[in-house]
Design a protein around this motif. Structure first.
Motif, mmCIF file in Angstrom:
data_model
loop_
_atom_site.group_PDB
_atom_site.id
_atom_site.type_symbol
_atom_site.label_atom_id
_atom_site.label_comp_id
_atom_site.label_asym_id
_atom_site.label_seq_id
_atom_site.Cartn_x
_atom_site.Cartn_y
_atom_site.Cartn_z
ATOM 1 N N HIS A 1 -10.563 -89.305 106.840
ATOM 2 C CA HIS A 1 -11.512 -90.383 106.534
ATOM 3 C C HIS A 1 -12.916 -89.801 106.521
ATOM 4 O O HIS A 1 -13.381 -89.251 107.520
ATOM 5 C CB HIS A 1 -11.384 -91.482 107.593
ATOM 6 N N GLU B 1 -10.065 -89.643 102.349
ATOM 7 C CA GLU B 1 -10.081 -91.084 102.130
ATOM 8 C C GLU B 1 -11.506 -91.608 102.002
ATOM 9 O O GLU B 1 -12.376 -91.249 102.791
ATOM 10 C CB GLU B 1 -9.377 -91.803 103.288
ATOM 11 N N HIS B 2 -11.711 -92.460 101.032
ATOM 12 C CA HIS B 2 -12.950 -93.199 100.772
ATOM 13 C C HIS B 2 -13.956 -92.371 99.970
ATOM 14 O O HIS B 2 -14.238 -92.698 98.832
ATOM 15 C CB HIS B 2 -13.580 -93.737 102.054
ATOM 16 N N GLN C 1 -17.129 -92.283 99.734
ATOM 17 C CA GLN C 1 -17.999 -93.221 99.017
ATOM 18 C C GLN C 1 -19.273 -92.556 98.507
ATOM 19 O O GLN C 1 -19.820 -92.966 97.484
ATOM 20 C CB GLN C 1 -18.317 -94.407 99.920
ATOM 21 N N ASP D 1 -15.317 -104.154 108.322
ATOM 22 C CA ASP D 1 -14.921 -102.775 108.065
ATOM 23 C C ASP D 1 -14.127 -102.163 109.217
ATOM 24 O O ASP D 1 -13.674 -101.016 109.114
ATOM 25 C CB ASP D 1 -16.140 -101.905 107.745
ATOM 26 N N ILE E 1 -16.765 -90.973 104.677
ATOM 27 C CA ILE E 1 -17.479 -91.909 103.802
ATOM 28 C C ILE E 1 -18.861 -91.381 103.413
ATOM 29 O O ILE E 1 -19.239 -91.405 102.252
ATOM 30 C CB ILE E 1 -17.566 -93.290 104.470
ATOM 31 N N HIS F 1 -13.692 -102.244 98.027
ATOM 32 C CA HIS F 1 -14.882 -102.098 98.862
ATOM 33 C C HIS F 1 -16.176 -102.115 98.047
ATOM 34 O O HIS F 1 -17.255 -102.299 98.614
ATOM 35 C CB HIS F 1 -14.831 -100.780 99.638
ATOM 36 N N HIS G 1 -19.428 -94.990 95.302
ATOM 37 C CA HIS G 1 -18.221 -95.365 94.554
ATOM 38 C C HIS G 1 -18.307 -94.934 93.089
ATOM 39 O O HIS G 1 -17.861 -95.665 92.199
ATOM 40 C CB HIS G 1 -17.992 -96.878 94.627
ATOM 41 N N SER H 1 -18.584 -95.989 108.826
ATOM 42 C CA SER H 1 -18.622 -96.757 107.593
ATOM 43 C C SER H 1 -20.056 -96.992 107.150
ATOM 44 O O SER H 1 -21.007 -96.862 107.931
ATOM 45 C CB SER H 1 -17.928 -98.103 107.786
ATOM 46 N N VAL I 1 -9.447 -93.752 97.015
ATOM 47 C CA VAL I 1 -10.646 -94.581 96.845
ATOM 48 C C VAL I 1 -10.259 -96.051 96.741
ATOM 49 O O VAL I 1 -9.144 -96.387 96.354
ATOM 50 C CB VAL I 1 -11.462 -94.142 95.611
ATOM 51 N N GLN I 2 -11.219 -96.933 97.071
ATOM 52 C CA GLN I 2 -10.918 -98.355 97.210
ATOM 53 C C GLN I 2 -11.885 -99.221 96.410
ATOM 54 O O GLN I 2 -12.969 -99.553 96.896
ATOM 55 C CB GLN I 2 -10.963 -98.769 98.686
#
Length: 401
Positions: free
Chosen positions: A316, A342-343, A345, A135, A318, A366, A387, A269, A362-363
């Protein structure tokens, strides 16, 4: 002379939202020139043979230069044990010249069955060595590298408390160590980036959003712009100083390279347990950590400075508390500059109503690794947030992938 490309004899999806198709499409100098018209003279004709052609994909979150370089030449993704980890590094060290660092990346504590520390690197006493977790928010470093550092300063940065164990994270990693890594030559970086772009072309990707520093923009992306291989939208990782803003504004006239925003970090992360949560982790001490820009109270002024300069603040975040902090920071930002988180999660129920009309990057890539540790790290109830893009869409958030 204009370069014309004519696609024909197939179904060509021209407007996905409206499901508009054409049987032929003429492109001149990279722009759509005509639909369902005869080909211009001297155009290159591509017969689709009944196949379907679609618009190119956009990947909105990459680290092109960093990813193409591989974070060194040792790929630890296939290391399944401490023995694998050590043997891969030892083999790579044999080819190093005096003074070179050994840089590796890709390890995962889930794959290794344990978390490495400085003792795993004891076979490399004289070579400064750094091994990034997959990560990129945690790294293991050896004694030879620790000897080069300002340990008192780094130990007091967010993410520096485990430096004595050879484990370094977040600000301590990025600000205290990464800047010291000997850079890859521009020639090698450009060559690696071009290869990565060719692989993206093979997967239909024609435009990317990439996070880069000024040095990479100047030495790698500007030469790529001249090659016109792919359209680049850059979110710079540099501070929004007057000089940096002026530099970014010079890169606004070419469709193949444009700086669109500035990026900063609120937390770390999930894998490193440095994402900032409202409630503590189930399997680790504490509830994650915040970066120095938040701890110093500078996030709101950072976002305002970026937005007032005409660029997007990209944040960023999470953990669920980090997302709440990021939402606070962009709440009053003009939406025309497209601020983005970003992200994201984890999003707490208390913050979910606030995501309406907000952009999130979003990714899906991951999700599998995170899902494997989600319930263990936060419990069954909070793991349902992880997610959960359906939940975000239902709350009228806007997602880019």
């Amino acid at each position: 002379m204009s370069k014309a490309l004519h696609l024909c004899e197939g179904d060509i999806l021209c407007k996905p939202e409206e499901r508009v198709y054409a049987r032929s499409l003429t492109i001149v100098d990279g722009l759509v020139h005509a639909m369902n018209q005869p080909p211009p003279k001297s155009s290159r004709i591509i017969k689709l043979g009944g196949q379907c052609a679609i618009p190119g994909f956009i990947d909105s979150h990459l680290h092109l230069t960093l990813g193409a370089s591989g974070l060194g030449d040792v790929d630890l993704r296939n290391a399944r044990s401490k023995e694998d980890f050590v043997s891969m590094l030892t083999a790579a060290a044999e080819g190093l010249q005096t003074g070179q660092w050994l840089v590796a990346s890709g390890w995962s504590d889930r794959t290794l069955g344990a978390s490495p520390d400085r003792t795993w690197l004891s076979s490399l006493p004289d070579i400064p060595t750094i091994c990034f977790r997959m990560d990129l928010h945690t790294a293991v470093i050896n004694d030879a590298l620790i000897a080069l550092l300002d340990t008192n300063r780094i130990a007091n940065l967010p993410g520096g408390t485990l430096l004595h164990e050879g484990i370094i994270q977040e600000d301590a990693l990025f600000d205290g160590v990464c800047s010291l890594i000997p850079p890859v030559s521009s020639i090698k970086s450009i060559a690696r980036a071009k290869q990565a772009i060719r692989e993206m072309h093979g997967n239909g990707i024609t435009q990317i959003g990439t996070m880069e520093e000024k040095r990479e923009i100047e030495q790698v992306l500007v030469p790529l712009q001249r090659a016109r291989m792919i359209r680049l939208r850059v979110m710079t990782l540099d501070s929004p100083t007057h000089e940096m803003i002026a530099f970014c504004k010079t890169l606004a006239s070419d469709p193949f390279l444009e700086v669109t925003g500035f990026k900063t970090f609120v937390d770390g992360s999930l894998g490193s347990r440095t994402a900032k949560m409202y409630d503590p982790w189930n399997d680790a001490k504490g509830d994650g950590g915040l970066t120095s820009i938040v701890e110093k109270g500078n996030l709101h002024s950072w976002a305002a400075t970026v937005a007032s300069s005409g660029f997007a603040p990209v944040i960023h975040a999470i953990g669920d508390r980090a997302v709440g902090i990021a939402l606070d920071a962009i709440e009053s930002i003009d939406q025309t500059v497209v601020p983005r988180i970003e992200h994201a999660q984890f999003i707490s129920d208390c913050d979910l109503p606030r995501v309406k009309d907000t952009w999130f990057g979003v990714q899906p890539l991951h999700q599998p690794d995170d899902a494997a540790i989600g319930e263990r790290s936060v419990g069954t109830e909070r793991a349902l947030q992880l997610h959960n893009w359906r939940r975000m869409i239902d709350a009228n958030a806007k997602l880019s992938f």
